[in-house]
Design a protein around this motif. Structure first.
Motif, PDB file in Angstrom:
ATOM      1  N   CYS A  58       0.833  -1.206   0.000  1.00 53.52           N
ATOM      2  CA  CYS A  58       0.000   0.000   0.000  1.00 53.52           C
ATOM      3  C   CYS A  58       0.869   1.258   0.000  1.00 53.52           C
ATOM      4  N   ALA A  59       1.897   1.286   0.836  1.00 58.20           N
ATOM      5  CA  ALA A  59       2.794   2.440   0.877  1.00 58.20           C
ATOM      6  C   ALA A  59       3.503   2.631  -0.457  1.00 58.20           C
ATOM      7  N   ALA A  60       3.893   1.521  -1.083  1.00 54.67           N
ATOM      8  CA  ALA A  60       4.575   1.604  -2.378  1.00 54.67           C
ATOM      9  C   ALA A  60       3.680   2.226  -3.442  1.00 54.67           C
ATOM     10  N   MET A  61       2.438   1.798  -3.487  1.00 56.34           N
ATOM     11  CA  MET A  61       1.516   2.315  -4.495  1.00 56.34           C
ATOM     12  C   MET A  61       1.249   3.808  -4.277  1.00 56.34           C
ATOM     13  N   LEU A  62       1.035   4.201  -3.031  1.00 52.40           N
ATOM     14  CA  LEU A  62       0.745   5.610  -2.752  1.00 52.40           C
ATOM     15  C   LEU A  62       1.954   6.495  -3.073  1.00 52.40           C
ATOM     16  N   ARG A 108       4.343  10.287  -8.133  1.00 53.70           N
ATOM     17  CA  ARG A 108       5.646  10.452  -8.763  1.00 53.70           C
ATOM     18  C   ARG A 108       5.836  11.873  -9.302  1.00 53.70           C
ATOM     19  N   GLY A 109       4.745  12.472  -9.702  1.00 55.49           N
ATOM     20  CA  GLY A 109       4.859  13.804 -10.284  1.00 55.49           C
ATOM     21  C   GLY A 109       5.077  14.897  -9.267  1.00 55.49           C
ATOM     22  N   THR A 110       4.758  14.647  -8.008  1.00 54.40           N
ATOM     23  CA  THR A 110       4.876  15.694  -6.985  1.00 54.40           C
ATOM     24  C   THR A 110       5.983  15.408  -5.974  1.00 54.40           C
ATOM     25  N   LEU A 111       6.276  14.150  -5.736  1.00 53.67           N
ATOM     26  CA  LEU A 111       7.317  13.796  -4.771  1.00 53.67           C
ATOM     27  C   LEU A 111       8.676  13.701  -5.463  1.00 53.67           C
ATOM     28  N   PRO A 112       9.752  13.864  -4.706  1.00 59.54           N
ATOM     29  CA  PRO A 112      11.079  13.650  -5.297  1.00 59.54           C
ATOM     30  C   PRO A 112      11.186  12.234  -5.851  1.00 59.54           C
ATOM     31  N   LEU A 113      11.911  12.078  -6.941  1.00 66.22           N
ATOM     32  CA  LEU A 113      12.003  10.785  -7.613  1.00 66.22           C
ATOM     33  C   LEU A 113      12.627   9.722  -6.708  1.00 66.22           C
ATOM     34  N   LEU A 168      12.238   9.440  -3.589  1.00 69.44           N
ATOM     35  CA  LEU A 168      11.225   8.990  -2.641  1.00 69.44           C
ATOM     36  C   LEU A 168      10.144   8.168  -3.332  1.00 69.44           C
ATOM     37  N   SER A 169       9.629   8.663  -4.472  1.00 68.23           N
ATOM     38  CA  SER A 169       8.509   7.998  -5.135  1.00 68.23           C
ATOM     39  C   SER A 169       8.937   6.719  -5.845  1.00 68.23           C
ATOM     40  N   SER A 170      10.081   6.757  -6.531  1.00 69.26           N
ATOM     41  CA  SER A 170      10.522   5.583  -7.288  1.00 69.26           C
ATOM     42  C   SER A 170      11.592   4.788  -6.548  1.00 69.26           C
ATOM     43  N   GLY A 171      12.540   5.487  -5.927  1.00 68.10           N
ATOM     44  CA  GLY A 171      13.579   4.765  -5.198  1.00 68.10           C
ATOM     45  C   GLY A 171      13.010   3.999  -4.027  1.00 68.10           C
ATOM     46  N   LEU A 172      12.442   4.722  -3.061  1.00 69.69           N
ATOM     47  CA  LEU A 172      11.867   4.078  -1.889  1.00 69.69           C
ATOM     48  C   LEU A 172      10.549   3.378  -2.224  1.00 69.69           C
ATOM     49  N   GLY A 173       9.705   4.039  -3.045  1.00 69.54           N
ATOM     50  CA  GLY A 173       8.389   3.475  -3.353  1.00 69.54           C
ATOM     51  C   GLY A 173       8.487   2.122  -4.030  1.00 69.54           C
ATOM     52  N   ILE A 174       9.288   2.020  -5.089  1.00 71.22           N
ATOM     53  CA  ILE A 174       9.427   0.743  -5.788  1.00 71.22           C
ATOM     54  C   ILE A 174      10.141  -0.279  -4.905  1.00 71.22           C
ATOM     55  N   GLY A 175      11.098   0.187  -4.083  1.00 65.68           N
ATOM     56  CA  GLY A 175      11.759  -0.724  -3.148  1.00 65.68           C
ATOM     57  C   GLY A 175      10.773  -1.370  -2.197  1.00 65.68           C
TER      58      GLY A 175
END
Length: 413
Positions: free
Chosen positions: A49-53, A58-63, A65-72
């Motif tokens: 759930c945290a990853a999806m949110l 991605r367009g508003t958060l730093p990359l 955070l959104s892709s590095g941490l989010g996809i992790g």
């Protein structure tokens, strides 16, 4: 089309669905606190759930955070689900293995290869996710050999499809279009893959819960069909399956009826725990010598039966004698000089359609004769004359009226 496959919307909806399923899993965990699988599923759901949110923004958060941490976190969620399946199948939880993919992604995120190439990021993500999915599918299929359950095929297929979907992202990102364009827009294939994976993710969770239900049902069914001490088929199962075997048998069949000699004295002298040890040792010694297609069961206290299709009386006597000798040579560890012996009655179905009641009565009469002849021997049913304990001979043209299935004698000697 663009609005229908708007990736951030898909991710937010999927995050909401995951959160709902996670809340349901938390409720189940509170009810069944002894479960080792449910807390892992809860952790996987929260991470997913945290990853999806994070990635939906991605367009508003730093990359980073959104892709590095989010996809992790998304990779961690899939790894945790794999480990939940490992524990569900009786293995040990490994947090290191579950988190290895996510940690690898975060570390690789800061390398020039991933920083400068979205295709490299897509390929790395796809390989990590596909690896966990294929591990889940492989484990589910392997366990199906030992625990065949109907929903295992669905669970394995779902996990395999998820893996194939993520693998497909590698050539798609190279030969069709990268997941994200320079202006931040999303490739249609990436939205489709994400949507399909979201649905398969839900199906994976549902199939795991269905397997758990089927496992409980199978456990209860086996408990009703098996003897709790020896794990052999019980009397009810033997009667049902033997009747079907006799109805379908071609080439005749023979029946062995076993009775452990002096079993009552074992209980009286050494105690019931020793008696249970004797029953376990006896059943294991006989069962490991049973070829496929024979039906061996515990039908009473110290009474066992074995139905052998396509077996003549002479062959059955030879088999019974070999089994008797195997038991006579068997020692009982921890019980001193105790040795056990077995008496065996043998009968043959002389024609197709012979009833199980008739065979059991005939084998019981032969077993009674073996007891009268001094025990630790094999006797074949002879319809003309049977020697009884008093030493007298009696005519028994048809034993069934006197020795029906419900009236098989209990021998405790």
């Amino acid at each position: 089309m663009d609005q229908t496959l708007h990736l951030p919307t898909i991710m937010v909806v999927h995050a909401v669905i995951i959160m709902i399923s996670t809340l349901a899993t938390i409720y189940m965990w509170l009810r069944y606190r002894g479960s080792h699988v449910l807390p892992i599923l809860v952790a996987a759901g929260l991470a997913g759930c945290a990853a999806m949110l994070l990635h939906a923004n991605r367009g508003t958060l730093p990359l980073t955070l959104s892709s590095g941490l989010g996809i992790g976190l998304g990779i961690l969620a899939v790894g945790l689900f794999w480990q939940a399946v490992v524990v569900f199948e009786g293995g040990r939880l490994s947090i290191a293995k579950a988190s290895a993919g996510g940690l690898a992604w975060i570390l690789l995120w800061f390398t020039p290869m991933l920083q400068n190439s979205i295709e490299a990021r897509a390929a790395t993500l796809s390989l990590l996710l596909a690896g966990y999915c294929f591990l889940t599918a492989q484990l589910t299929l392997v366990r199906a050999k030992h625990e065949p359950l109907p929903s295992r095929s669905i669970a394995a297929t779902t996990a395999g499809l998820r893996g194939l979907l993520w693998l497909a992202a590698v050539p798609l990102s190279v030969f069709v279009a990268p997941p994200y364009a320079e202006d931040g827009s999303t490739a249609q294939w990436f939205a489709l893959v994400t949507l399909a994976n979201s649905m398969l993710n839900i199906l994976s969770l549902v199939s795991l819960l269905v397997i758990a239900k089927e496992r409980d049902e199978r456990r209860y069914r086996l408990a009703s069909e098996r003897d709790p001490l020896t794990n052999l088929p019980n009397r009810r199962t033997f009667v049902t399956e033997a009747a079907e075997m006799l109805h379908e048998a071609e080439g005749g069949a023979s029946l062995l009826l076993f009775d452990i000699d002096h079993f009552k004295s074992v209980n009286d002298t050494h105690g019931h725990a020793a008696g249970d040890q004797v029953l376990l040792a006896f059943s294991h010694a006989i069962d490991q010598r049973m070829p496929k297609g024979w039906l061996f069961a515990r039908i009473g206290g110290e009474e066992f039966a074995c139905l052998m299709p396509r077996m003549s009386a002479q062959q059955a006597v030879a088999v019974a004698e070999n089994l008797r000798l195997a038991i006579a040579d068997m020692a009982m560890p921890g019980l001193g000089a105790l040795r056990i012996a077995v008496s065996i009655g043998v009968c043959e179905a002389t024609q197709r359609g012979t009833g199980l009641d008739t065979m059991l009565a005939s084998a019981d009469a032969a077993l009674y004769r073996a007891k009268a002849d001094g025990r630790n021997c094999v006797r074949l049913y002879e319809p003309a004359t049977l020697l009884v304990e008093t030493g007298q001979s009696i005519a028994l043209a048809d034993p069934q009226p006197r020795l029906g299935l419900a009236r098989i004698r209990r021998r405790s000697a």
